[in-house]
Motif scaffolding. Structure first.
Motif, PDB file in Angstrom:
ATOM      1  N   PHE A  19       5.163   2.698   2.071  1.00 63.73           N
ATOM      2  CA  PHE A  19       4.331   2.975   0.862  1.00 63.73           C
ATOM      3  C   PHE A  19       4.054   1.263   0.319  1.00 63.73           C
ATOM      4  O   PHE A  19       3.050   0.895  -0.041  1.00 63.73           O
ATOM      5  N   ARG A  20       4.986   0.922   0.022  1.00 62.59           N
ATOM      6  CA  ARG A  20       5.045  -0.658  -0.568  1.00 62.59           C
ATOM      7  C   ARG A  20       4.381  -1.500   0.563  1.00 62.59           C
ATOM      8  O   ARG A  20       3.597  -2.324  -0.074  1.00 62.59           O
ATOM      9  N   GLU A  21       4.610  -1.479   1.668  1.00 64.20           N
ATOM     10  CA  GLU A  21       3.709  -2.280   2.686  1.00 64.20           C
ATOM     11  C   GLU A  21       2.288  -2.166   2.535  1.00 64.20           C
ATOM     12  O   GLU A  21       1.573  -3.167   2.640  1.00 64.20           O
ATOM     13  N   VAL A  22       1.876  -0.993   2.677  1.00 62.20           N
ATOM     14  CA  VAL A  22       0.367  -0.664   2.418  1.00 62.20           C
ATOM     15  C   VAL A  22      -0.063  -1.226   1.121  1.00 62.20           C
ATOM     16  O   VAL A  22      -0.958  -2.105   1.200  1.00 62.20           O
ATOM     17  N   ARG A  23       0.556  -1.016   0.094  1.00 62.16           N
ATOM     18  CA  ARG A  23       0.106  -1.647  -1.319  1.00 62.16           C
ATOM     19  C   ARG A  23       0.287  -3.329  -1.088  1.00 62.16           C
ATOM     20  O   ARG A  23      -0.810  -3.804  -1.661  1.00 62.16           O
ATOM     21  N   GLU A  24       1.211  -3.746  -0.764  1.00 62.46           N
ATOM     22  CA  GLU A  24       1.250  -5.303  -0.645  1.00 62.46           C
ATOM     23  C   GLU A  24       0.443  -5.811   0.608  1.00 62.46           C
ATOM     24  O   GLU A  24      -0.553  -6.769   0.322  1.00 62.46           O
ATOM     25  N   GLY A  25      -0.054  -4.961   1.561  1.00 56.24           N
ATOM     26  CA  GLY A  25      -1.135  -5.601   2.533  1.00 56.24           C
ATOM     27  C   GLY A  25      -2.419  -5.535   2.059  1.00 56.24           C
ATOM     28  O   GLY A  25      -3.197  -6.399   2.708  1.00 56.24           O
ATOM     29  N   LEU A  26      -2.712  -4.631   1.062  1.00 57.06           N
ATOM     30  CA  LEU A  26      -4.067  -4.504   0.728  1.00 57.06           C
ATOM     31  C   LEU A  26      -4.279  -5.744  -0.171  1.00 57.06           C
ATOM     32  O   LEU A  26      -5.653  -6.343  -0.405  1.00 57.06           O
ATOM     33  N   GLU A  27      -3.238  -6.323  -0.741  1.00 58.58           N
ATOM     34  CA  GLU A  27      -3.535  -7.788  -1.454  1.00 58.58           C
ATOM     35  C   GLU A  27      -4.184  -8.851  -0.601  1.00 58.58           C
ATOM     36  O   GLU A  27      -4.728  -9.374  -1.047  1.00 58.58           O
ATOM     37  N   GLY A  28      -3.787  -8.822   0.430  1.00 57.85           N
ATOM     38  CA  GLY A  28      -4.265  -9.923   1.543  1.00 57.85           C
ATOM     39  C   GLY A  28      -5.622  -9.365   2.578  1.00 57.85           C
ATOM     40  O   GLY A  28      -5.927 -10.063   3.245  1.00 57.85           O
TER      41      GLY A  28
END
Length: 625
Positions: A19-28
């Motif tokens: 879940f954290r990876e998806v949230r952080e991935g959307l930043e880029g």
């Protein structure tokens, strides 16, 4: 209480790595994910919406879109979720799109156009369908505020152009009515129609009102009125449709457009009506987030749509975007792509979830599986679609350390990365998951007090008594024109009842085929009749109270609480119970467990499931010997 359960589950999932990876991935930019089983995808989207990371749009195959819509409504609330169904209308078809489809589409487009919080779920079939361009939606999206000045004539003109039907009395979404300085309008974005009262050109008050009683429900400061359909018909629209039909060699369409008269099925020619061919994707700003379930299917869906138009002999480029155009539109957005193959090239956020498997109504098997998961450190949560069902499951698993919540979720999952197991009714029972959903938008329900009446029928006015219905007549009173029911009383006296007071009039229902005398207007006769009936009602109530007090004083047999065998029997039924069946069974069993004589009547039409409820009660009695 159930909302708290889903909040706690979301909080637990928010701390997991994927879940954290998806949230952080959307930043880029965009993110690819794999392994979202059951309702886990809905939990991911609900988490992102709450975090303010989107998505604005969620696209899925039709069956998956329906499930995703329902799951998100459980997790976010119905007011945070819209659904944009396909119109499924081909050029040449002479039919109106359903009111439900039109209403849902308008509601979804308004959410996107007004940048309201929440998510719009779109089945694949609707992604490539042209719609009202965003700039035209903005032009016809009317906003009324208390205290602001509005030109009434211009407002009515825009309502008509926007597809609203002018009627004497508003009864359904997409209608409006005007009486003097009062405007009634029923937008698709409101659960109730809105009444705007004007003082000159100024909006003096806004209030929602009930259709049947015409009574005010609540005052509001502002109301948003979108067009009632995606095809906004103006003179420019007719000119352009005629021109485009001639350009593409559609002579039959050109000739029909020259008549300047709306016809059923005209929405199929939306791509030719506006200078810009707009899709729902055009309502998103660059950089907005969109979720794509089975993204490989989008191009295939567009190709299938083009092939169906090719079979009709229509110019494809005039009616639908090409797969390349669709790809260009998607490329300007940030995407969460749920890929179906773990071998997908590039970086993928992997959710190591599995399906929990089914128990087929076998309680012992369910208890064993739940016990194993709990022993392994999993948190086990069960989602049931109805409180009575949740209560039954909780009783069957009360010693297993599980949480049971009310929520009609579509599919369970085992998620090792979050030490979480979600089970739904689909896993517990021997039946596939089916979510029943009543239509959100329906045509006006005729008011029985008018439609059931014929000239000469006897009616009863609660204040004036029994009279004879003579019809409905339009009249002007005090400079305001309105419709009135005409009721004749004894000696030919007449009463004119405004349609706004229909709730006070009902058809006379006598037990015998004897015509009662008409009441005399202005006399005390009707008041004496009402007083006599009240005395008789009080006397009957007293007799009933005495009868039931006597029954309650007598001892009865108190049956034991449900046994595991009772739960196993109820889990074994092949058909999904209706909410009414579950509630009836719960109340009957509660009665049986009381130490007083039971007194209950179970009513229902043929085939509505009375026997299934009775079997449960009979089994409970047998288990008690």
């Amino acid at each position: 209480m159930s909302g708290e359960i889903w909040n706690r589950v979301l909080e637990k999932l928010a701390r997991t790595g994927p879940f954290r990876e998806v949230r952080e991935g959307l930043e880029g930019g965009s993110v690819a994910v794999h392994g979202l089983r059951g309702s886990l995808g809905a939990f991911l989207l609900a988490f992102l919406v709450r975090e303010g990371k989107g998505p604005r749009l969620a696209i899925a195959p039709e069956k998956g879109a329906e499930q995703l819509r329902g799951d998100l409504e459980v997790l976010l609330g119905k007011d945070m979720v819209s659904y944009l169904p396909p119109l499924c209308l081909r050029p040449g078809e002479e039919r109106l799109p359903s009111l439900e489809a039109v209403g849902l589409r308008v509601e979804a487009l308004v959410r996107l156009a007004a940048r309201r919080p929440g998510v719009v779920v779109v089945p694949l079939g609707a992604v490539a369908e042209p719609t009202l361009p965003p700039q035209h939606m903005g032009r016809y999206l009317l906003r009324l505020r208390v205290g602001e000045e509005v030109d009434m004539e211009e407002l009515m003109e825009k309502l008509v152009e926007g597809g609203y039907e002018r009627v004497p009395m508003v009864a359904a979404p997409g209608q409006f009515g005007v009486r003097g300085g009062i405007l009634d309008v029923f937008p698709f974005t409101e659960g109730l129609p809105v009444r705007a009262e004007f003082w000159g050109d100024m909006v003096d008050s806004l209030r929602r009102f009930d259709v049947s009683s015409q009574r005010s429900m609540e005052f509001v400061d502002e109301v948003l009125i979108p067009p009632a359909r995606e095809l906004v018909v103006t003179e420019d629209v007719w000119d352009r449709l005629e021109e485009e039909a001639g350009r593409w060699g559609l002579e039959g369409l050109r000739e029909r457009a020259s008549r300047r008269a709306y016809w059923e099925g005209m929405e199929a020619y939306l791509p030719l009506v506006y200078p810009e061919r707009a899709l729902v994707l055009d309502y998103l700003d660059p950089g907005d987030v969109v979720f794509l379930e089975d993204s490989e299917r989008i191009s295939a869906e567009v190709e299938e749509e083009l092939e169906s138009l090719r079979e009709l002999g229509l110019p494809l480029e005039a009616f639908r975007p090409s797969p390349e155009e669709m790809e260009d539109r998607l490329n300007r957005l940030r995407r969460i792509c749920h890929v179906t193959f773990s071998s997908h090239e590039g970086e993928v956020v992997r959710f190591s979830s599995q399906e929990p498997g089914g128990f087929g109504g076998d309680i012992a098997r369910a208890r064993k599986a739940v016990g194993r998961w709990v022993a392994e450190g999993y948190r086990v949560v069960v989602a049931c679609g109805h409180p009575a069902q949740a209560e039954r499951v909780a009783e069957a698993l009360e010693d297993e350390g599980v949480e049971v919540g009310v929520g009609d979720l579509g599919g369970g999952f085992v998620f090792p990365q979050g030490d979480l197991v979600l089970l739904t009714e689909g896993e517990f029972f021997r039946r596939p998951f089916r979510r029943s959903r009543p239509p959100k938008f329906q045509g006006g329900t005729p008011i029985p007090d008018i439609t059931a009446l014929r000239r000469g029928d006897l009616v009863v006015h609660e204040d004036y008594g029994i009279g004879r219905f003579l019809g409905v007549e339009g009249m002007e009173v005090g400079g305001v024109r309105g419709d009135f029911l005409i009721v004749e009383y004894r000696d030919g006296d007449r009463l004119y009842v405004p349609v706004e007071q229909l709730a006070r009039v009902q058809k006379y229902q006598g037990l015998l085929k004897i015509q009662p005398p008409l009441t005399k207007l202005g006399g005390a006769e009707w008041e004496r009749v009402k007083a006599r009936v009240k005395r008789a009602a009080r006397q009957m109530a007293g007799e009933l109270l005495k009868l039931y007090a006597t029954r309650m004083a007598k001892p009865g047999h108190a049956f034991s609480p449900d046994t595991p065998w009772q739960a196993e029997l109820e889990f074994s039924f092949p058909c999904e119970e209706t909410p009414d069946q579950l509630e009836a069974a719960r109340q009957i069993k509660e009665d049986m467990e009381q130490p007083v004589p039971m007194d209950r009547l179970l009513c229902g039409d043929v085939g509505f499931g009375k026997t299934e409820v009775a079997i449960r009660a009979a089994f409970k009695a047998v288990m008690d010997g």
